[in-house]
Design an enzyme around this catalytic site. Structure first.
Site, PDB file in Angstrom:
ATOM      1  N   HIS A 332      57.413  38.128 143.865  1.00 30.09           N
ATOM      2  CA  HIS A 332      58.358  37.565 144.826  1.00 30.09           C
ATOM      3  C   HIS A 332      59.567  38.484 144.924  1.00 30.09           C
ATOM      4  CE1 HIS A 332      61.338  34.756 146.547  1.00 30.09           C
ATOM      5  NE2 HIS A 332      60.298  34.180 147.104  1.00 30.09           N
ATOM      6  N   ASP A 391      52.986  30.695 147.525  1.00 29.40           N
ATOM      7  CA  ASP A 391      51.852  30.977 148.410  1.00 29.40           C
ATOM      8  C   ASP A 391      50.538  31.030 147.642  1.00 29.40           C
ATOM      9  OD1 ASP A 391      53.353  31.254 150.815  1.00 29.40           O
ATOM     10  OD2 ASP A 391      54.015  33.227 150.145  1.00 29.40           O
TER      11      ASP A 391
END
Length: 454
Positions: A332, A391
């Site tokens: 991330h 995700d």
């Protein structure tokens, strides 16, 4: 089949594209020379400070003796830990998205009376203008629901007598209407696509005022309108976790940038939708699902750690799946040790996989989550920790909920419209200068040459 002259890439276009690339490439060393923070982030992933907000905080490190120390990721909505928010409404056996939307917009958690009034307000706004579905959504179905969503939002401008009024009361009214309507616009857009492109029966169920946002999505999407309590609860949690993520994420920053120009709400939200559509932002969970489909097809034994590791190494070496060199769902821009949203989500994924009879897939996801950081740190030079992001699990959850892939990113938008609205209002309340960062020109000057001498 006759070629479509509007979409055909002719040899002339191809040649001009090569010219674009030839004259458009900037020497990467110049970014270092002029200390340009590409992506507005430094080498450690820390964002360049571009504004202030009170809406949410993404915390990935602590400061000890003036040194940044990575920590387990934390997410706060208006100062309240998202872990506590989710734990609270789950413990009290109610849906949380409407409560979180109220918190993001107005700065405080609602009491019973305020929450009930707010839910009724959203229910009243959840009706599209007369004939909108027929004239706008059904007449121009698109294969991409994010484009359908953006077009629908822009068209709603024409139905608003005060579309250009950017006073706070009017923008709040517009925001509440869009928050209420996003599920209908997305689902009806999909139903039109499914009918006209895939030949399926057309279902247009009216939303029910007593249902939550999550319940209404499942109610309007499914032909029989049926869903289990666990399905609705997990979809609601997904909406809560996607509702907001700081002012610096791409689509929210877009909201601030476009709002700062003084334009209307519909133009701002359509721009944010365009940003979220990108595979590097809201479209990432589709890539995760597709990667796992390829993985399940290639692996002989889903429990063999060595075989899984070999596949992950092949991904990084651009030898597997889409050959992009990425393990989708891992890493991330901000978080290093962990993404708190992924940690929360994982608690519910296991129970849903058991209800759906897909525990073997859940175990494969869990093993990849454990092995991928080890493989990445071994194969790549990294500047901070790598962990699963939201995700990684959200696409798997949506597939277990039988949501079509076409709706994966729109579900993200249905949630994030709450955060976008809060940030737009914050930008307008604290209206300052139009956002205009600097770009340094690095092209050398040259004389004009008359056309006959070129």
């Amino acid at each position: 089949m006759e070629k479509n002259r509007f979409t055909e890439i002719t040899p002339e276009i191809q040649a001009l594209a090569e010219l674009c690339k030839e004259n458009g490439s900037i020497n990467p060393e110049l970014y270092t020379k002029y200390e340009v923070k590409r992506g507005l982030r430094d080498i450690n992933g820390k964002g360049v400070l571009a504004g202030l907000t009170e809406i949410s905080e993404v915390r990935s490190y602590t400061i000890v003796d003036s040194e940044m120390i990575p920590c387990e990721g934390k997410l706060f909505y208006r100062g309240v830990d998202i872990d506590e928010i989710v734990g609270g409404f789950i413990r009290e056996k109610r849906f949380g998205f409407e409560e979180v939307t109220y918190l993001l917009l107005f700065g405080d958690l609602p009491n019973h009376e305020q929450l009930d009034a707010f839910k009724k307000m959203l229910a009243n706004y959840r009706t599209l203008p007369t004939s909108f579905v027929r004239d706008i959504i059904l007449k121009a179905p698109s294969s991409d629901m994010m484009n359908t969503l953006a077009r629908s939002v822009l068209t709603l401008y024409s139905y608003d007598d005060n579309a250009n009024d950017i006073s706070i009361p009017n923008v709040l009214r517009q925001s509440l209407q869009l928050i209420a309507l996003f599920p209908m616009l997305a689902v009806y857009g999909y139903q039109a696509y499914s009918h006209y492109h895939d030949g399926n029966s057309l279902f247009i169920h009216a939303p029910q005022p007593e249902l939550s946002t999550a319940e209404n999505i499942l109610h309007t999407l499914r032909p029989d309108s049926k869903y289990t309590e666990l399905e609705a609860k997990i979809l609601d949690v997904a909406l809560v976790l996607h509702a907001e993520h700081g002012g610096g994420n791409n689509s929210t920053f877009t909201t601030h940038v476009v709002s700062s120009s003084g334009t209307d709400t519909y133009s701002v939200i359509a721009a944010a939708i365009g940003s979220l559509k990108g595979p590097k932002h809201g479209g990432a969970n589709i890539k995760v699902v597709q990667m796992f489909e390829d993985m399940k097809e290639k692996l002989k034994d889903w429990t063999d750690e060595e075989e899984i590791e070999r596949y992950l190494v092949a991904l990084l070496h651009k030898e597997a799946f889409d050959k992009a060199g990425l393990i989708y769902g891992m890493g991330h821009a901000v978080y290093s040790l962990s993404d708190p949203r992924a940690n929360i989500f994982k608690k519910f994924v296991k129970s849903l996989s058991e209800e759906k009879g897909r525990t073997k897939e859940f175990e494969l996801y869990s093993m990849v989550e454990r092995l991928a950081p080890q493989v990445i740190s071994r194969e790549r030079k990294i500047y901070k920790g790598v962990s699963a992001n939201i995700d990684f699990y959200s696409g798997f959850v949506y597939s277990m909920l039988d949501l079509p892939k076409e709706l994966f990113t729109p579900i993200f938008a249905i949630a994030r419209i709450a955060g976008w609205s809060a940030h737009r209002i914050e930008e307008l309340i604290n209206a300052g200068k139009i956002i205009r960062p600097a770009y340094k020109n690095v092209a050398k000057g040259r004389p004009y040459i008359p056309i006959d001498e070129r």
